[in-house]
Design an enzyme around this catalytic site. Structure first.
Site, PDB file in Angstrom:
ATOM      1  N   ASP A  85       0.930  -1.133  -0.244  1.00 29.64           N
ATOM      2  CA  ASP A  85      -0.270   0.238   0.027  1.00 29.64           C
ATOM      3  C   ASP A  85       0.892   1.190   0.607  1.00 29.64           C
ATOM      4  O   ASP A  85       2.292   1.258   0.304  1.00 29.64           O
ATOM      5  CB  ASP A  85      -0.931   0.145   1.717  1.00 29.64           C
ATOM      6  N   LEU A  86       0.374   2.048  -0.551  1.00 25.13           N
ATOM      7  CA  LEU A  86       1.295   3.453  -0.528  1.00 25.13           C
ATOM      8  C   LEU A  86       1.267   4.342   0.833  1.00 25.13           C
ATOM      9  O   LEU A  86       2.314   4.641   1.351  1.00 25.13           O
ATOM     10  CB  LEU A  86       0.930   4.289  -1.915  1.00 25.13           C
ATOM     11  N   ASP A  87      -0.136   5.388   1.218  1.00 27.60           N
ATOM     12  CA  ASP A  87      -0.307   5.875   1.782  1.00 27.60           C
ATOM     13  C   ASP A  87      -0.651   5.399   2.853  1.00 27.60           C
ATOM     14  O   ASP A  87      -1.711   4.506   3.762  1.00 27.60           O
ATOM     15  CB  ASP A  87      -1.819   7.213   1.570  1.00 27.60           C
ATOM     16  N   THR A  90       1.443  10.055   3.754  1.00 29.83           N
ATOM     17  CA  THR A  90       0.470  11.083   3.056  1.00 29.83           C
ATOM     18  C   THR A  90      -1.400  10.628   3.815  1.00 29.83           C
ATOM     19  O   THR A  90      -1.749  11.481   3.713  1.00 29.83           O
ATOM     20  CB  THR A  90       0.188  10.796   1.126  1.00 29.83           C
ATOM     21  N   LYS A 117      -9.592   5.086   5.603  1.00 27.46           N
ATOM     22  CA  LYS A 117      -7.789   4.652   4.753  1.00 27.46           C
ATOM     23  C   LYS A 117      -8.317   3.147   4.079  1.00 27.46           C
ATOM     24  O   LYS A 117      -8.922   2.674   4.215  1.00 27.46           O
ATOM     25  CB  LYS A 117      -7.066   4.042   6.441  1.00 27.46           C
ATOM     26  N   SER A 168      -2.281   0.384  -4.538  1.00 26.20           N
ATOM     27  CA  SER A 168      -2.453   1.582  -3.617  1.00 26.20           C
ATOM     28  C   SER A 168      -4.433   1.805  -4.254  1.00 26.20           C
ATOM     29  O   SER A 168      -4.587   1.737  -5.821  1.00 26.20           O
ATOM     30  CB  SER A 168      -1.974   2.870  -3.849  1.00 26.20           C
ATOM     31  N   ALA A 169      -4.969   2.400  -3.530  1.00 24.77           N
ATOM     32  CA  ALA A 169      -6.377   2.737  -3.900  1.00 24.77           C
ATOM     33  C   ALA A 169      -6.148   3.900  -4.412  1.00 24.77           C
ATOM     34  O   ALA A 169      -7.181   4.459  -4.845  1.00 24.77           O
ATOM     35  CB  ALA A 169      -7.608   3.070  -2.793  1.00 24.77           C
ATOM     36  N   LYS A 175     -10.673  -1.560  -2.019  1.00 21.59           N
ATOM     37  CA  LYS A 175     -10.871  -2.258  -0.889  1.00 21.59           C
ATOM     38  C   LYS A 175     -12.142  -2.316   0.421  1.00 21.59           C
ATOM     39  O   LYS A 175     -12.558  -1.154   0.243  1.00 21.59           O
ATOM     40  CB  LYS A 175      -9.395  -2.531  -0.096  1.00 21.59           C
ATOM     41  N   GLU A 181      -0.022  -3.105   5.111  1.00 21.20           N
ATOM     42  CA  GLU A 181      -0.989  -2.240   4.775  1.00 21.20           C
ATOM     43  C   GLU A 181      -0.919  -1.465   6.175  1.00 21.20           C
ATOM     44  O   GLU A 181      -1.313  -2.238   7.096  1.00 21.20           O
ATOM     45  CB  GLU A 181      -2.444  -3.043   4.477  1.00 21.20           C
ATOM     46  N   ASP A 182      -1.833   0.054   6.039  1.00 17.93           N
ATOM     47  CA  ASP A 182      -2.228   0.393   7.562  1.00 17.93           C
ATOM     48  C   ASP A 182      -3.644   0.307   7.348  1.00 17.93           C
ATOM     49  O   ASP A 182      -3.960   0.623   8.403  1.00 17.93           O
ATOM     50  CB  ASP A 182      -1.556   1.354   7.536  1.00 17.93           C
TER      51      ASP A 182
END
Ligand code: BG6
Ligand code: MG
Length: 222
Positions: A9-11, A17, A45, A116-117, A146, A170-171
């Protein structure tokens, strides 16, 4: 079994971010008389821009008050604010431990995939100087969001990997659920209790503590 791909995942996993998303949503919500806090933000999130807006409107009991066109304008305004925050992003904002993990994967020739979404993901990765480090950036457009497993399954497919031999990081609670629904080993970054409740197999409170050897051991992969 051998590890075949790691899906990121990114953010909130690669950089901070997730915090910018929260700031931008909080300001937009305030402008329409809705108060959101960090506990509520956990539900946003990993969730797409429009779905996040819908959840905020339901939270403020205002879901009937806006036309589709007005909602699109609200989401566009939030994104404008968010994108203005992204101009600050630079390579030093990559979370600790991420470069090291990408280096270890490159050494082993294991593809890193971005799942990432966010429609802003390609821009963020290039601001961070990481665009070249990923085998694939999965486009979230037109696939179920997700907690549906689709984005992780698409990422595994792009890397030619068997989901059972993949690790997802993932966060977000929705993100951890998506990784598990895809049949992968889920690494959570954040609060132990929250992410374990969503099915995380292992949780680190910071990416600085991510350690490929211990993750592989826990995942029963090599
Ligand atoms: C996810 C974030 O990565 O991307 C969500 O966790 C965000 O908070 C979603 O809403 C969509 O991002 P964007 O940049 O397309 O609005
Ligand atoms: Mg995230």
């Amino acid at each position: 079994m051998k590890l075949q791909a790691v899906l990121f995942d990114l953010d909130g996993v690669i950089t901070d971010t997730a915090e910018y998303h929260y700031m931008a949503w909080k300001q937009m919500a305030e402008q329409i008389g809705i108060d959101i806090d960090r506990a509520f933000n956990e539900q946003l999130k990993g969730i797409s821009r429009m779905e996040s807006l819908e959840r905020i409107l339901v939270h403020g009991r205002k879901e009937q008050q806006y036309t589709m066109e007005q909602k699109e304008r609200l989401a566009a305004d939030k994104n404008k604010h968010y994108v203005s925050l992204l101009t600050q992003l630079a390579p030093e904002h990559v979370y600790p431990g991420i470069h090291e993990l990408l280096d270890q994967l490159a050494e082993r020739q294991i593809p890193a995939v971005l799942t990432s979404a966010s429609k802003n993901a390609p821009q963020i990765l290039s601001s961070l100087g990481l665009a070249e480090r990923f085998h694939t950036i999965v486009d979230p457009d037109g696939i179920p969001g997700k907690p549906a497993p689709d984005i992780f399954l698409k990422g595994a497919e792009a890397a030619g990997a068997d989901p059972a031999c993949c690790i997802g990081i993932e966060d977000a609670q929705a993100g951890v659920e998506a990784i598990k629904a895809a049949g992968m080993f889920a690494v959570g970054i954040g609060e132990q209790e929250l992410l374990c409740a969503s099915g995380a197999d292992i949780v680190f409170d910071s990416t600085a503590k991510l350690n490929l050897t211990s993750v592989l051991q826990a995942a029963n992969l090599n």
